[in-house]
Scaffold this motif. Structure first.
Motif, PDB file in Angstrom:
ATOM      1  N   THR A   1       4.778   0.392   4.475  1.00 56.62           N
ATOM      2  CA  THR A   1       3.968   0.486   3.017  1.00 56.62           C
ATOM      3  C   THR A   1       3.719  -0.754   2.382  1.00 56.62           C
ATOM      4  O   THR A   1       2.820  -0.687   1.945  1.00 56.62           O
ATOM      5  CB  THR A   1       4.885   0.819   1.695  1.00 56.62           C
ATOM      6  OG1 THR A   1       6.573   0.105   1.773  1.00 56.62           O
ATOM      7  CG2 THR A   1       5.230   2.343   2.441  1.00 56.62           C
TER       8      THR A   1
ATOM      9  N   ASP B   1      -9.428   3.855   2.473  1.00 57.52           N
ATOM     10  CA  ASP B   1     -10.162   4.320   3.874  1.00 57.52           C
ATOM     11  C   ASP B   1      -9.903   5.373   3.097  1.00 57.52           C
ATOM     12  O   ASP B   1      -9.557   5.714   2.459  1.00 57.52           O
ATOM     13  CB  ASP B   1      -9.757   4.490   5.219  1.00 57.52           C
ATOM     14  CG  ASP B   1      -9.658   3.245   6.265  1.00 57.52           C
ATOM     15  OD1 ASP B   1     -10.283   2.744   6.136  1.00 57.52           O
ATOM     16  OD2 ASP B   1      -8.401   3.158   7.261  1.00 57.52           O
TER      17      ASP B   1
ATOM     18  N   LYS C   1       0.776  -0.994   0.028  1.00 60.16           N
ATOM     19  CA  LYS C   1      -0.071  -0.233   0.098  1.00 60.16           C
ATOM     20  C   LYS C   1       0.683   1.046   0.217  1.00 60.16           C
ATOM     21  O   LYS C   1       2.097   1.419  -0.228  1.00 60.16           O
ATOM     22  CB  LYS C   1      -1.174   0.089   1.240  1.00 60.16           C
ATOM     23  CG  LYS C   1      -0.152  -0.167   2.710  1.00 60.16           C
ATOM     24  CD  LYS C   1      -0.937  -0.395   3.414  1.00 60.16           C
ATOM     25  CE  LYS C   1      -0.635  -0.029   5.308  1.00 60.16           C
ATOM     26  NZ  LYS C   1      -0.168   1.105   5.028  1.00 60.16           N
ATOM     27  N   ASN C   2       0.278   2.320   0.097  1.00 60.07           N
ATOM     28  CA  ASN C   2       1.234   3.920  -0.604  1.00 60.07           C
ATOM     29  C   ASN C   2       0.948   4.598   1.305  1.00 60.07           C
ATOM     30  O   ASN C   2       0.594   3.358   1.813  1.00 60.07           O
ATOM     31  CB  ASN C   2       0.260   5.306  -0.552  1.00 60.07           C
ATOM     32  CG  ASN C   2      -0.168   4.373  -2.155  1.00 60.07           C
ATOM     33  OD1 ASN C   2       1.062   3.768  -2.842  1.00 60.07           O
ATOM     34  ND2 ASN C   2      -1.218   4.967  -2.448  1.00 60.07           N
ATOM     35  N   ALA C   3       2.496   4.738   1.751  1.00 65.00           N
ATOM     36  CA  ALA C   3       2.100   4.942   3.181  1.00 65.00           C
ATOM     37  C   ALA C   3       0.997   5.713   3.813  1.00 65.00           C
ATOM     38  O   ALA C   3       0.893   6.605   2.849  1.00 65.00           O
ATOM     39  CB  ALA C   3       3.461   6.191   3.186  1.00 65.00           C
ATOM     40  N   GLY C   4       1.154   5.482   5.107  1.00 64.32           N
ATOM     41  CA  GLY C   4      -0.449   6.079   5.027  1.00 64.32           C
ATOM     42  C   GLY C   4      -1.426   5.612   4.889  1.00 64.32           C
ATOM     43  O   GLY C   4      -2.884   6.593   5.419  1.00 64.32           O
ATOM     44  N   THR C   5      -1.890   4.926   4.306  1.00 60.97           N
ATOM     45  CA  THR C   5      -2.676   4.566   3.632  1.00 60.97           C
ATOM     46  C   THR C   5      -3.705   3.037   4.426  1.00 60.97           C
ATOM     47  O   THR C   5      -2.864   2.388   4.683  1.00 60.97           O
ATOM     48  CB  THR C   5      -3.203   4.084   2.255  1.00 60.97           C
ATOM     49  OG1 THR C   5      -2.869   5.275   1.159  1.00 60.97           O
ATOM     50  CG2 THR C   5      -4.631   3.553   1.836  1.00 60.97           C
ATOM     51  N   GLY C   6      -4.585   3.146   5.037  1.00 63.43           N
ATOM     52  CA  GLY C   6      -4.941   2.463   6.140  1.00 63.43           C
ATOM     53  C   GLY C   6      -6.533   1.996   5.147  1.00 63.43           C
ATOM     54  O   GLY C   6      -6.855   1.693   3.681  1.00 63.43           O
TER      55      GLY C   6
ATOM     56  N   TRP D   1       1.909  -4.843   4.788  1.00 60.99           N
ATOM     57  CA  TRP D   1       1.794  -5.168   5.581  1.00 60.99           C
ATOM     58  C   TRP D   1       1.066  -6.946   5.570  1.00 60.99           C
ATOM     59  O   TRP D   1       0.173  -7.566   4.595  1.00 60.99           O
ATOM     60  CB  TRP D   1       0.313  -5.159   7.205  1.00 60.99           C
ATOM     61  CG  TRP D   1      -0.590  -5.286   7.076  1.00 60.99           C
ATOM     62  CD1 TRP D   1      -0.262  -5.077   8.921  1.00 60.99           C
ATOM     63  CD2 TRP D   1      -2.046  -5.943   7.595  1.00 60.99           C
ATOM     64  NE1 TRP D   1      -1.002  -5.537   9.620  1.00 60.99           N
ATOM     65  CE2 TRP D   1      -1.667  -6.131   8.940  1.00 60.99           C
ATOM     66  CE3 TRP D   1      -2.135  -6.553   6.414  1.00 60.99           C
ATOM     67  CZ2 TRP D   1      -3.373  -6.897   9.062  1.00 60.99           C
ATOM     68  CZ3 TRP D   1      -3.706  -7.167   6.805  1.00 60.99           C
ATOM     69  CH2 TRP D   1      -4.392  -7.567   8.791  1.00 60.99           C
TER      70      TRP D   1
ATOM     71  N   ALA E   1      -2.692   2.089   9.156  1.00 61.65           N
ATOM     72  CA  ALA E   1      -1.962   3.247   7.804  1.00 61.65           C
ATOM     73  C   ALA E   1      -0.442   2.771   7.946  1.00 61.65           C
ATOM     74  O   ALA E   1       0.186   3.403   6.961  1.00 61.65           O
ATOM     75  CB  ALA E   1      -2.723   4.581   7.741  1.00 61.65           C
ATOM     76  N   ALA E   2       0.229   2.607   8.652  1.00 61.83           N
ATOM     77  CA  ALA E   2       1.229   2.710   9.181  1.00 61.83           C
ATOM     78  C   ALA E   2       2.194   2.244   7.763  1.00 61.83           C
ATOM     79  O   ALA E   2       1.621   0.929   7.969  1.00 61.83           O
ATOM     80  CB  ALA E   2       1.743   2.465  10.288  1.00 61.83           C
TER      81      ALA E   2
END
Length: 137
Positions: A111, A136, A79-84, A113, A108-109
């Motif tokens: 890039t 989100d 994911k993009n950084a900061g995207t949950g 998971w 969100a934390a």
């Protein structure tokens, strides 16, 4: 019979004054405008799809049926950084009946998971598949 020569030009005012070259030019302009508009719409939809899909992408690399009412699977998300967001996973039995479906929260934390999660089922599942991930708002 009348021996008078046939007129070489149509009667004045009866037909359009535009020549074939003018009509062809207008048709070409209309075709180019329609083509540019079509390409613009395709580019708009393509760009919005790529931007939306690149925000949160997941896979289920491994899964295992632990019991008749539980399935463990590894959920891996880039994911993009900061995207949950939320990823939806489902399990199906051997006869292709859906036996379990659940949403798993992606923080969100970072890039990426990866986590082993447990999916509750109503019968023994034989597959686990990721239906999709939604970022989100």
């Amino acid at each position: 019979m009348d021996s008078s020569p046939t007129p070489s030009a149509p009667p004045a005012g009866r037909y359009s004054r535009r020549t074939d070259a003018e009509a062809d030019r207008r048709l070409r302009i209309a075709a180019v405008v329609c083509g540019v508009l079509f390409l613009g719409v395709v580019a708009w939809f393509g760009a919005s799809y790529v931007l939306r899909e690149s925000a949160l992408n997941g896979t289920v690399p491994t899964f295992q049926a632990v019991s008749d009412d539980e399935m463990q699977l590894q959920l891996s998300v880039t994911k993009n950084a900061g995207t949950g967001g939320v990823c939806t996973v489902r399990s199906m039995s051997a006869d292709k009946t859906v036996v379990g479906q659940s949403d798993f929260r992606v923080p969100a934390a970072g890039t990426s998971w990866t986590k082993v999660v447990t999916l509750r089922t109503t019968a023994r599942g034989t597959t686990a598949e990721l239906l999709g991930c939604t970022p989100d708002k």
